[in-house]
Design an enzyme around this catalytic site. Structure first.
Site, short mmCIF file in Angstrom:
data_model
loop_
_atom_site.label_atom_id
_atom_site.label_comp_id
_atom_site.label_asym_id
_atom_site.label_seq_id
_atom_site.Cartn_x
_atom_site.Cartn_y
_atom_site.Cartn_z
N ASN A 35 0.84 -1.20 0.00
CA ASN A 35 0.00 0.00 0.00
C ASN A 35 0.88 1.25 0.00
O ASN A 35 2.11 1.15 -0.01
CB ASN A 35 -0.96 -0.02 1.19
CG ASN A 35 -0.21 -0.07 2.51
OD1 ASN A 35 0.52 0.85 2.85
ND2 ASN A 35 -0.37 -1.17 3.23
N PHE B 85 -3.50 3.46 15.33
CA PHE B 85 -3.84 4.49 14.35
C PHE B 85 -5.04 4.02 13.54
O PHE B 85 -5.17 2.82 13.29
CB PHE B 85 -2.65 4.76 13.41
CG PHE B 85 -1.79 5.91 13.90
CD1 PHE B 85 -1.07 5.78 15.07
CD2 PHE B 85 -1.72 7.09 13.18
CE1 PHE B 85 -0.28 6.83 15.53
CE2 PHE B 85 -0.95 8.15 13.63
CZ PHE B 85 -0.23 8.03 14.80
N LYS C 220 -12.70 1.08 16.64
CA LYS C 220 -11.38 0.42 16.73
C LYS C 220 -10.87 0.39 18.16
O LYS C 220 -10.19 -0.57 18.58
CB LYS C 220 -10.38 1.10 15.80
CG LYS C 220 -10.53 0.58 14.38
CD LYS C 220 -9.65 1.22 13.35
CE LYS C 220 -10.21 0.81 11.97
NZ LYS C 220 -9.56 1.45 10.87
N1 CTP Z 1 -3.06 -3.06 12.75
C1 CTP Z 1 -2.21 -4.07 13.14
N2 CTP Z 1 -2.24 -5.27 12.51
C2 CTP Z 1 -3.08 -5.50 11.49
C3 CTP Z 1 -3.96 -4.48 11.08
C4 CTP Z 1 -3.93 -3.26 11.71
O1 CTP Z 1 -1.42 -3.86 14.08
N3 CTP Z 1 -3.07 -6.68 10.90
C5 CTP Z 1 -3.04 -1.78 13.46
C6 CTP Z 1 -2.57 -0.63 12.63
O2 CTP Z 1 -1.17 -0.45 12.73
C7 CTP Z 1 -3.34 0.53 13.25
C8 CTP Z 1 -4.63 -0.10 13.70
O3 CTP Z 1 -4.36 -1.49 13.80
O4 CTP Z 1 -2.69 1.01 14.40
C9 CTP Z 1 -5.77 0.11 12.79
O5 CTP Z 1 -5.42 -0.23 11.49
P1 CTP Z 1 -6.46 -0.08 10.30
O6 CTP Z 1 -5.88 -0.65 9.07
O7 CTP Z 1 -7.00 1.31 10.26
O8 CTP Z 1 -7.62 -0.99 10.87
P2 CTP Z 1 -8.09 -2.40 10.51
O9 CTP Z 1 -8.21 -3.18 11.77
O10 CTP Z 1 -7.28 -3.01 9.44
O11 CTP Z 1 -9.56 -2.07 10.02
P3 CTP Z 1 -10.08 -1.57 8.57
O12 CTP Z 1 -9.01 -1.89 7.58
O13 CTP Z 1 -11.33 -2.35 8.40
O14 CTP Z 1 -10.34 -0.10 8.72
#
Ligand code: CTP
Length: 405
Positions: free
Chosen positions: A216, A331, A345
């Site tokens: 990404n 985040f 979250k």
């Molecule tokens: N995060 C993580 N491990 C993952 C996914 C997310 O540690 N496999 C952490 C990210 O670093 C961030 C937070 O979770 O601090 C939220 O990440 P985000 O991508 O916004 O949330 P998701 O849980 O993936 O939800 P969505 O993609 O549905 O918004």
């Protein structure tokens, strides 16, 4: 990176003693001035053998002091006047001989005299050693350095590597940008002194075959800025970075990883020993269920291949579930309904603080705006460059964990 005036309002006395690293002091002066400091250069006679006061005057925009008998001062006391309005004296380069003089409290030239005569409580002394590796390793030098620290001086470096004499080892002066980072860090409040902070940053890369993968647009800038701000605040910082090409902030321990699973393993390894965990990484939610050992080729009938995906582990949620978790900060990068998603979250990940931002307005940019969401409510950190926001976030975290303000 947008230009930050991190040293605005600071007046630095920059002392040069004799050494080939004097050539780096010219660039260092420019860096200090660019960061907003006013710089008063003082040179020893030995320094003048390596670089002229003319160069240093042109770069600092102030005439240089070289003698304790300088008649320009109305009271003829340059050694007193120089430091009364100074925020610090920085000696760069500091030769082995000059360090020995500092340790003995000798004062037979203007620079050592000014160091001795400075108001020790409000004018700190920062020393950037520069010498050959044998001189550095000599017991006399090491003894002097230990005493210099006991006397309250802060050592900047030295660095390690190729030396002007052709030898390789410890003792070379830090590069100008490294010195600048260290001087800026020196002035930051030590709100997280001694705390262990673990940070994930950047994207992850989920390979499909040996030449392709899912990733990404995360640049890692915010996570790297937070790592720098935490280190400036006195924390011991470990930064687990996905594939980004960014310089490691000074003093930060960096672990490079590729996939979400590697980031998960590295984070879980370090989390239990951490006081704070800040998950800024844009972790890929899914990875290909299978990895093709060889490049996937177009088939004869040009049929489009189908990718089967499987979910990656949630690093933040797993760390938050530890028996004794660190203080966890997540985040939330959203494209709409920031507050609603951030609140969700907070609960779903089981963490005390979520930092929301609008992903498309944040990814890759030098500035950002953040919304802090916790049980107590919301707090906006207005749009600013990422390092400024990172420092504000570190202040917020320090307050929440009750660290020394
Ligand atoms: N995060 C993580 N491990 C993952 C996914 C997310 O540690 N496999 C952490 C990210 O670093 C961030 C937070 O979770 O601090 C939220 O990440 P985000 O991508 O916004 O949330 P998701 O849980 O993936 O939800 P969505 O993609 O549905 O918004």
């Amino acid at each position: 990176m947008s230009e930050l005036l991190d040293l605005a309002g600071k007046h630095i006395v920059l002392g040069l003693s004799g050494g080939i690293a004097c050539y780096k002091a010219a660039d260092f002066t420019r860096e200090l001035v660019k960061a907003g400091a006013t710089v008063q250069v003082v040179m020893t006679a030995a320094a003048e053998a390596f670089i002229t006061p003319v160069t240093m005057q042109a770069l600092s925009n102030r005439s240089v002091y070289t003698s304790q008998w300088d008649a320009r001062e109305p009271n003829n006391m340059a050694h007193i006047n120089l430091t009364r309005d100074a925020d610090a004296i920085v000696i760069a380069p500091a030769s082995a001989d000059f360090i020995a003089k500092l340790v003995q409290g000798r004062a037979d030239d203007l620079l050592s005299l000014a160091c001795l005569a400075r108001p020790i409580e409000r004018c700190p002394l920062l020393v950037a050693p520069a010498m050959n590796r044998e001189m550095w390793a000599h017991p006399a030098t090491q003894r002097n350095l230990a005493q210099l620290r006991l006397d309250g001086a802060t050592l900047l470096g030295p660095g390690n590597g190729d030396q002007a004499c052709g030898e390789i080892g410890d003792g070379r002066m830090l590069e100008p940008v490294e010195l600048l980072s260290d001087v800026i860090a020196f002035f930051q409040p030590k709100r997280l002194a001694g705390k262990r902070v673990l940070i994930t940053a950047g994207p992850t890369f989920e390979p499909i075959d040996p030449v392709r993968g899912i990733t990404n647009l995360s640049s890692g800038k915010m996570g790297f800025a937070i790592a720098r701000a935490a280190a400036e605040a006195g924390a011991i910082v470990t930064l687990i970075a996905g594939p980004v090409h960014r310089p490691t902030p000074r003093g930060v321990i960096r672990l490079d990883v590729g996939t979400a699973q590697q980031m998960f393993d590295a984070a879980l390894d370090a989390a239990a020993a951490s006081d704070v965990f800040i998950a800024t990484a844009a972790v890929a939610d899914w990875r290909p269920a299978a990895f093709a050992d060889h490049k996937i080729k177009k088939s004869a009938d040009y049929a489009v291949p189908t990718l089967e995906l499987t979910e990656n582990p949630d690093i933040l949620a797993a760390v938050a579930r530890l028996l004794k978790p660190p203080y966890c900060v997540g985040f939330a990068a959203e494209s709409a309904d920031l507050l609603k998603h951030a609140r969700e979250k907070l609960v779903r990940k089981g963490v005390p603080l979520i930092v929301g931002n609008i992903g498309p307005a944040a990814f890759g940019f030098d500035d950002n705006a953040l919304t802090l969401v916790d049980a107590a409510g919301e707090r906006e950190l207005l749009r600013a460059d990422k390092l400024t926001l990172a420092r504000q976030l570190i202040t917020e975290i320090a307050t929440r964990i009750g660290a020394r303000a």
